[in-house]
Enzyme design. Structure first.
Site, short mmCIF file in Angstrom:
data_model
loop_
_atom_site.label_atom_id
_atom_site.label_comp_id
_atom_site.label_asym_id
_atom_site.label_seq_id
_atom_site.Cartn_x
_atom_site.Cartn_y
_atom_site.Cartn_z
N ASP A 44 3.64 -15.40 -14.69
CA ASP A 44 2.52 -14.49 -14.49
C ASP A 44 1.76 -14.92 -13.25
O ASP A 44 1.22 -16.03 -13.18
CB ASP A 44 1.61 -14.52 -15.72
CG ASP A 44 0.46 -13.51 -15.63
OD1 ASP A 44 0.49 -12.67 -14.72
OD2 ASP A 44 -0.44 -13.57 -16.49
N ASP A 93 3.08 -7.90 -12.09
CA ASP A 93 2.96 -9.30 -11.68
C ASP A 93 3.45 -10.29 -12.73
O ASP A 93 3.14 -11.47 -12.63
CB ASP A 93 1.50 -9.61 -11.34
CG ASP A 93 0.56 -9.42 -12.53
OD1 ASP A 93 0.97 -8.77 -13.50
OD2 ASP A 93 -0.58 -9.94 -12.48
N GLU A 94 4.21 -9.84 -13.70
CA GLU A 94 4.72 -10.79 -14.68
C GLU A 94 6.07 -10.36 -15.24
O GLU A 94 6.42 -9.18 -15.24
CB GLU A 94 3.72 -11.03 -15.81
CG GLU A 94 3.38 -9.82 -16.63
CD GLU A 94 2.36 -10.11 -17.72
OE1 GLU A 94 2.51 -11.11 -18.45
OE2 GLU A 94 1.40 -9.32 -17.85
#
Length: 320
Positions: free
Chosen positions: A6, A105-106
């Site tokens: 993350d 974003d993860e």
């Protein structure tokens, strides 16, 4: 063995990586950056420096400026962020057995084979991934990593040490680790669920562990099974390589001025409906539920949703 990666302050970190003059400064990414638009936008991502000054995600821009007068607000650049997302996913696929993107974003990755089935090997692999991210995405694009026997605990582990943390939770440590967390640390227990649990006298993971399954099912229906399993450190370990279809298709827009007349509202609503319908048809979907939300000048809002009898993907039908 599951790894969760993350990124920290993703959009803001990407902007600081791209522009050295922004590094070390409190910045935030928002939809609009012009001065006369600041009171109409919300913060999408705040840099670490801005977070230390009290700026938070989803905070109104004018409130963020009250907290941090020197805050620089940067307009979002989706193309730039998509490029970095593609890079970090390529890094994970290069090192891992399977990769499942969870958001911009993860991502989750199955590293059972890649790590040699060993948690020490998993930690070494995580450091290799981190090194590649720094080299290929930039040193300002840091990520927190969690490693655990399944996805829920891996995500919880990754979020327990930020920024740029690495947390490994071995199978024998899972139950103690879960009990050390707050209810709202769990992905899936938001404010409304936590409030409902609180009304039942469940205010911690240890009290959730004591709650009978029958009670949780009565109060939360099938979601009660998730809560019951979570308190016992149980979860899904399957990482799906294929991209899951979207659960919804929507479009929203913040206007430069308030829409005061019915004609203005209807005209713009029709335009939004056409954008949604176009994407539905382009990607081969039809709608069975419709929802709408309106935000007011005071940043309050209202909305609703309902199921429709005949599935549709036409803009005028959506509008009506």
């Amino acid at each position: 063995i599951i790894l969760h990666l993350d990124f920290n302050s993703y959009f803001a970190s990407v902007e600081q990586q791209a522009n050295p003059f922004l590094r070390g400064l409190p910045i935030a990414v928002a939809g609009k950056a012009k001065i006369n638009d600041l009171h109409r936008t919300v913060i999408t991502t705040a840099s670490r420096e801005a977070k230390r000054m009290g700026v938070k995600t989803a905070m109104a821009s004018f409130k963020a400026l009250e907290k941090c007068p020197e805050l620089q607000i940067i307009p979002g650049d989706p193309q730039k962020y998509s490029e970095i997302t593609a890079r970090f996913l390529a890094i994970l696929r290069r090192h891992c057995d399977a990769v499942e993107q969870f958001s911009t974003d993860e991502a989750f990755a199955d590293i059972t084979t890649a790590s040699g089935g060993d948690y020490f090997g998993a930690a070494l692999l995580a450091q290799m991934i981190r090194s590649d991210v720094a080299r290929e995405c930039g040193h300002y694009c840091t990520a927190s990593i969690g490693i655990a026997p399944h996805k829920l605990i891996a995500k919880l582990a990754g979020e327990s040490l930020k920024p740029n943390g690495l947390t490994v939770v071995r199978p024998e440590e899972v139950k103690a680790f879960v009990l050390s967390r707050e209810l709202e640390d769990i992905c899936g227990i938001g404010p409304r669920i936590a409030e409902h649990l609180g009304r039942l006298g469940i205010t911690s993971m240890s009290s959730l562990l004591k709650a009978p399954l029958s009670l949780l099912r009565r109060e939360f229906k099938s979601y009660g099974d998730f809560l019951y399993a979570t308190a016992r450190g149980q979860g899904d370990s399957k990482v799906c390589n294929t991209e899951a279809p979207p659960k919804s298709v929507g479009h929203s827009y913040t206007f430069a001025h308030n829409l005061d007349t019915g004609n203005e509202i209807r005209r713009n609503l029709l335009a939004l409906c056409d954008k949604v319908a176009y994407r539905l048809r382009r990607d081969g979907f039809i709608a069975t539920h419709i929802s709408a939300f309106a935000r007011y000048p005071d940043f309050g809002g209202s909305g609703g949703s309902h199921k429709i009898d005949e599935p549709i993907n036409d803009g005028l039908d959506l509008f009506k």
